[in-house]
Design a protein around this motif. Structure first.
Motif, PDB file in Angstrom:
ATOM      1  N   UNK A  90      16.374  -4.280  -5.756  1.00 45.70           N
ATOM      2  CA  UNK A  90      15.400  -3.357  -6.285  1.00 45.70           C
ATOM      3  C   UNK A  90      14.084  -3.553  -5.705  1.00 45.70           C
ATOM      4  N   UNK A  91      13.171  -2.867  -5.665  1.00 47.59           N
ATOM      5  CA  UNK A  91      11.911  -2.900  -5.189  1.00 47.59           C
ATOM      6  C   UNK A  91      11.076  -3.390  -6.236  1.00 47.59           C
ATOM      7  N   UNK A  92      10.228  -4.422  -6.322  1.00 46.98           N
ATOM      8  CA  UNK A  92       9.602  -4.823  -7.345  1.00 46.98           C
ATOM      9  C   UNK A  92       8.287  -5.401  -6.731  1.00 46.98           C
ATOM     10  N   UNK A  93       7.207  -4.493  -6.892  1.00 46.54           N
ATOM     11  CA  UNK A  93       5.990  -4.549  -6.119  1.00 46.54           C
ATOM     12  C   UNK A  93       4.793  -5.148  -7.308  1.00 46.54           C
ATOM     13  N   UNK A  94       5.258  -5.581  -8.215  1.00 44.86           N
ATOM     14  CA  UNK A  94       4.131  -5.924  -9.212  1.00 44.86           C
ATOM     15  C   UNK A  94       4.262  -7.507  -9.782  1.00 44.86           C
ATOM     16  N   UNK A  95       3.526  -8.339  -9.599  1.00 47.32           N
ATOM     17  CA  UNK A  95       3.437  -9.681 -10.023  1.00 47.32           C
ATOM     18  C   UNK A  95       2.842  -9.832 -11.339  1.00 47.32           C
ATOM     19  N   UNK A  96       3.471 -10.656 -12.496  1.00 48.78           N
ATOM     20  CA  UNK A  96       2.784 -10.940 -13.792  1.00 48.78           C
ATOM     21  C   UNK A  96       2.702 -12.379 -13.792  1.00 48.78           C
TER      22      UNK A  96
END
Length: 125
Positions: A90-96
């Motif tokens: 999946x496309x995961x574009x946010x870092x936490x």
């Protein structure tokens, strides 16, 4: 595998996440959705991870802290260099990043349940 616990109002949520421990904090990568939304409403989170070896024992660590979505270009570039890969395609574009305030850990030794006599001895010591 870690578990991220969030709460908005009186509704807690728990999300399984892959993660990296980095410089006293925890970094996860995610996509838009309920997890990201909940973190933006209430950044106070708990994070739990554990492991075990069959017949030997295990350990569990629970951290509490503040989650923040990384937005600074230098932080984003650094987070992208960490060995953090999604579980599924999946496309995961946010870092936490979770800035940890409190950590509690426990080790467990596996075995049979103690008898009443053995429990009584444990309570005396």
């Amino acid at each position: 595998i870690g578990r991220l616990a969030t709460a908005v109002g009186n509704l807690p949520d728990v999300f399984p996440v892959n993660f990296v421990v980095d410089d006293g904090g925890i970094v996860i990568k995610t996509s838009r959705g309920s997890k990201l939304l909940e973190l933006s409403i209430n950044n106070q989170v708990a994070f739990e991870v554990d492991a075990w070896e069959k017949d030997l024992g295990g350990w569990s660590v629970v951290c509490r802290g503040r989650a923040r979505v990384l937005q600074d270009r230098d932080e984003l570039d650094y987070a992208a260099s960490l060995p953090l890969k999604p579980w599924v395609a999946t496309v995961k574009t946010h870092f936490v990043r979770i800035d940890v305030d409190h950590i509690v850990g426990r080790r467990f030794r596996f075995g049979d349940e103690p008898t009443e006599d053995e429990r009584a001895l444990d309570s005396v010591e």
